[in-house]
Design a protein around this motif. Structure first.
Motif, mmCIF file in Angstrom:
data_model
loop_
_atom_site.group_PDB
_atom_site.id
_atom_site.type_symbol
_atom_site.label_atom_id
_atom_site.label_comp_id
_atom_site.label_asym_id
_atom_site.label_seq_id
_atom_site.Cartn_x
_atom_site.Cartn_y
_atom_site.Cartn_z
ATOM 1 N N PRO A 165 6.376 -6.862 8.691
ATOM 2 C CA PRO A 165 6.623 -8.301 8.844
ATOM 3 C C PRO A 165 7.177 -8.973 7.603
ATOM 4 N N GLY A 166 6.723 -8.590 6.411
ATOM 5 C CA GLY A 166 7.209 -9.229 5.198
ATOM 6 C C GLY A 166 8.678 -8.990 4.931
ATOM 7 N N GLN A 167 9.261 -7.991 5.588
ATOM 8 C CA GLN A 167 10.678 -7.684 5.413
ATOM 9 C C GLN A 167 11.558 -8.337 6.480
ATOM 10 N N ALA B 101 0.203 -14.547 11.570
ATOM 11 C CA ALA B 101 1.152 -15.650 11.443
ATOM 12 C C ALA B 101 2.460 -15.174 10.810
ATOM 13 N N GLU B 102 2.363 -14.306 9.795
ATOM 14 C CA GLU B 102 3.570 -13.775 9.162
ATOM 15 C C GLU B 102 4.379 -12.944 10.144
ATOM 16 N N TRP B 103 3.703 -12.083 10.910
ATOM 17 C CA TRP B 103 4.387 -11.271 11.917
ATOM 18 C C TRP B 103 5.066 -12.152 12.964
ATOM 19 N N VAL C 25 0.587 -5.025 10.895
ATOM 20 C CA VAL C 25 -0.420 -4.195 10.233
ATOM 21 C C VAL C 25 -1.607 -5.017 9.758
ATOM 22 N N ASP C 26 -1.367 -6.239 9.311
ATOM 23 C CA ASP C 26 -2.440 -7.112 8.832
ATOM 24 C C ASP C 26 -2.833 -8.037 9.977
ATOM 25 N N ARG D 131 0.842 -1.187 0.000
ATOM 26 C CA ARG D 131 0.000 0.000 0.000
ATOM 27 C C ARG D 131 0.882 1.244 0.000
ATOM 28 N N PRO D 132 0.774 2.103 -0.991
ATOM 29 C CA PRO D 132 1.681 3.253 -1.103
ATOM 30 C C PRO D 132 1.678 4.159 0.116
#
Length: 302
Positions: free
Chosen positions: A169-171, A204-206, A196-197, A132-133
């Motif tokens: 989290p994705g990073q 789970a990703e976080w 954030v999500d 999201r920009p």
């Protein structure tokens, strides 16, 4: 020692801002999207005197100022201004500045900041990137792999400073590689990794990313900014973040901070602090003391 009285030294706010609106590009001119949403109510000066008037009655006795996005070319001016504010008011207790760590000349900027005042304890360059920009700050998700950036991180370490790590989290897998490459440098994970999500896959990703970072003893976590994306004091979210961070990192690697005045957009400081105190009330006195006082005191050399 209790949740409301974490120690004779008082509560340490490990993350706050004071500012002059004229010095912040995002507070003057046209509105620039920020990750915390519309910010008209705080689009003004937020001086040290106002912060102190809010913080001291809450039991806060020390505070770490974290760079407030002055124009990157004025990062030395920011530190100079904070030196003068401290001389006048005694606040902030310590400073985290900023420099363009993708610039070959960044070490000179860091040395100039260090020469201005011993208040500087570290630097932050926001690396967070999102699909999201309006949540995006860095130019790309993998900027932490940049060789110039990594050479400049070595200069941060040479000064005995820390680096404030702000990623989504994705990073975190890339962030884990980064902190592994600099075992002698302390990384402070801003806003507990910015979950954030909040749907099950996002949580789970976080959690996976936090587990990766927790494996590295040079990473500590700031329990800050959990209203950034939900725009409220969300107790269940705070409970989840607190439990996960304490379980993975332990209390000696966790510390609370207010992110004020950003969170004035949806709350006041007594409400914010008391919610974190209530969530931590079932923990041991040692854990409470670590989160509210001891960890920040040690990490920032207060």
């Amino acid at each position: 020692m209790t949740a409301s009285s974490p120690g004779r030294s008082g509560i340490v706010d490990a993350h706050h801002h004071i500012w002059r609106a004229a010095d912040l590009p995002w507070l003057r001119g046209e509105m620039v999207p920020r990750i915390f949403g519309p910010y008209e109510p705080i689009r003004r000066d937020y001086p040290s005197s106002e912060y102190v008037a809010e913080a001291v009655p809450c039991g806060i006795s020390s505070a770490v100022y974290v760079q407030a996005n002055w124009a990157i070319g004025r990062s030395v001016d920011e530190v100079r201004w904070l030196r003068d504010v401290h001389a006048e008011t005694g606040w902030p207790t310590a400073v985290v500045g900023c420099a363009d760590l993708f610039d070959e000349n960044a070490p000179e900027v860091l040395r100039r900041q260090a020469a201005l005042t011993p208040l500087v304890r570290g630097t932050r360059l926001q690396l967070h990137w999102h699909e999201r920009p309006e949540f995006r700050f860095a130019a790309a998700p993998d900027r932490m792999k940049d060789p110039v950036f990594r050479r400049n991180l070595a200069a941060v370490a040479d000064l005995g400073w820390l680096f404030e790590l702000q990623v989504f989290p994705g990073q975190m897998p890339d962030a884990a590689d980064l902190v592994a490459a600099f075992p002698g440098l302390t990384f402070v994970l801003v806003h507990a990794g910015m979950p954030v999500d909040l749907d099950p896959p996002g949580v789970a990703e976080w959690t996976r990313g936090m587990k990766l970072l927790a494996e590295h003893p040079n990473v500590v976590v700031k329990l800050t900014g959990q209203g950034t994306f939900v725009h409220r004091v969300d107790r269940p979210l705070i409970e989840r973040v607190t439990a996960t961070c304490l379980d993975l990192f332990g209390s000696r690697r966790c510390m609370w901070g207010s992110n004020f005045p950003i969170e004035k957009l949806w709350t006041d400081l007594p409400t914010l602090l008391s919610t974190w105190q209530d969530v931590l009330a079932g923990r041991t006195a040692e854990e409470i003391g670590d989160v509210f006082t001891a960890t920040a005191t040690r990490v920032y050399g207060l």
